[in-house]
Motif scaffolding. Structure first.
Motif, PDB file in Angstrom:
ATOM      1  N   PRO A 257       0.837  -1.057  -0.511  1.00  0.00           N
ATOM      2  CA  PRO A 257      -0.050   0.037   0.072  1.00  0.00           C
ATOM      3  C   PRO A 257       1.134   0.799  -0.280  1.00  0.00           C
ATOM      4  N   LEU A 258       0.738   2.464  -1.218  1.00  0.00           N
ATOM      5  CA  LEU A 258       1.308   3.620  -1.551  1.00  0.00           C
ATOM      6  C   LEU A 258       0.445   5.170  -0.151  1.00  0.00           C
ATOM      7  N   THR A 259       0.827   5.412  -0.094  1.00  0.00           N
ATOM      8  CA  THR A 259       0.496   6.964  -0.113  1.00  0.00           C
ATOM      9  C   THR A 259       1.055   7.983  -1.405  1.00  0.00           C
TER      10      THR A 259
ATOM     11  N   GLU B 110      -0.500  17.287   8.047  1.00  0.00           N
ATOM     12  CA  GLU B 110       0.747  16.297   8.442  1.00  0.00           C
ATOM     13  C   GLU B 110       0.654  14.946   7.621  1.00  0.00           C
ATOM     14  N   GLN B 111       0.341  14.684   6.387  1.00  0.00           N
ATOM     15  CA  GLN B 111       0.034  13.639   5.777  1.00  0.00           C
ATOM     16  C   GLN B 111       1.069  13.582   4.418  1.00  0.00           C
ATOM     17  N   ARG B 112       2.258  12.147   4.460  1.00  0.00           N
ATOM     18  CA  ARG B 112       3.760  12.363   3.927  1.00  0.00           C
ATOM     19  C   ARG B 112       3.283  11.163   2.621  1.00  0.00           C
ATOM     20  N   TYR B 113       4.013  11.020   2.155  1.00  0.00           N
ATOM     21  CA  TYR B 113       3.852  10.720   0.468  1.00  0.00           C
ATOM     22  C   TYR B 113       4.885   9.733   0.497  1.00  0.00           C
ATOM     23  N   ASP B 114       4.724   8.757   0.165  1.00  0.00           N
ATOM     24  CA  ASP B 114       6.349   7.241  -1.103  1.00  0.00           C
ATOM     25  C   ASP B 114       6.296   7.553  -2.118  1.00  0.00           C
ATOM     26  N   VAL B 115       5.014   8.606  -3.125  1.00  0.00           N
ATOM     27  CA  VAL B 115       5.487   8.895  -4.392  1.00  0.00           C
ATOM     28  C   VAL B 115       4.880  10.284  -4.629  1.00  0.00           C
TER      29      VAL B 115
END
Length: 235
Positions: free
Chosen positions: A46-48, A116-121
């Motif tokens: 799973p990715l953000t 505060e969301q952070r992302y993989d891509v």
């Protein structure tokens, strides 16, 4: 060749607001595939994912089918007319039926994105060469802040824009464009992991991948430059 019929929406919006619209046509399939390469590389976990400057959704349409189960996609678009089209796309996409929270559309500038969301891509379609050097620096710094350590940013620019602006624009505009390119070059040297050309697009484009260093990775200028020179020239 992967060329699409002209979408007059882009021409209208580019004339109305070059701050939010830097293209004259939607990204073609070849460019969308190059921009979304990190999502395929990281699947099936799973990715953000964040898409910034989504326009009318050409890359969004390529992203949605590639999202692994349990992933989340945030789509950021400052242009209100494009944001409306993107919400309709999300509301009617067959792969998102029954999952309204899987993809969210935010009408916002990426530098103003709350939370505060952070992302993989992060996939960017923002027209960075339309901005001032200061705006470009702010956006790039925000991208890195939004990435998880080890996360990847992909973005593109059209090929030949420097030459075109040199020939057709004022000296002040050519200097602004050159200064923006200098800002981007510094980020490419420091964080770049890949770059290649997409000729089957209108206009042809160049795609870059940048990676935020992981917490335990060396981050010296020499190590970064060597990695960029070897890996970045592979395509």
């Amino acid at each position: 060749m992967d060329f699409r019929p002209m979408d007059w929406t882009f021409l209208t919006e580019a004339a109305r607001d070059p701050r939010t619209t830097g293209a004259v046509a939607p990204s073609g399939k070849a460019l969308a595939r190059a921009l979304t390469d990190p999502v395929r590389a990281l699947a099936p976990r799973p990715l953000t994912v964040l898409e910034a400057g989504a326009g009318t959704g050409a890359v969004t349409r390529a992203l949605v089918p590639q999202l692994p189960p349990g992933s989340r996609l945030d789509v950021v678009e400052a242009n209100p007319r494009f944001a409306g089209r993107l919400r309709r796309l999300v509301d009617t996409h067959p792969l998102l039926a029954g999952e309204p929270e899987r993809v969210r559309v935010h009408r916002s500038y990426v530098e103003d994105l709350p939370g505060e969301q952070r992302y993989d891509v992060i996939v960017s379609g923002l027209p960075l060469t339309n901005f001032s050097p200061g705006q470009t620096e702010t956006i790039m710094a925000r991208f890195l802040e939004l990435l998880h350590p080890g996360g990847t940013l992909t973005y593109f620019a059209y090929r030949g824009t420097r030459q075109a602006r040199t020939l057709l624009s004022s000296r002040a505009e050519a200097r602004r464009h050159h200064a923006v390119e200098a800002v981007m070059a510094a980020y490419q040297r420091r964080y770049g992991t890949g770059r290649w050309s997409v000729w089957a697009n209108l206009p042809p484009a160049r795609v870059w991948q940048l990676r935020r260093p992981s917490r335990d990775a060396p981050d010296t200028p020499d190590a970064r430059d060597e990695r960029y020179d070897v890996i970045g020239a592979r395509r």
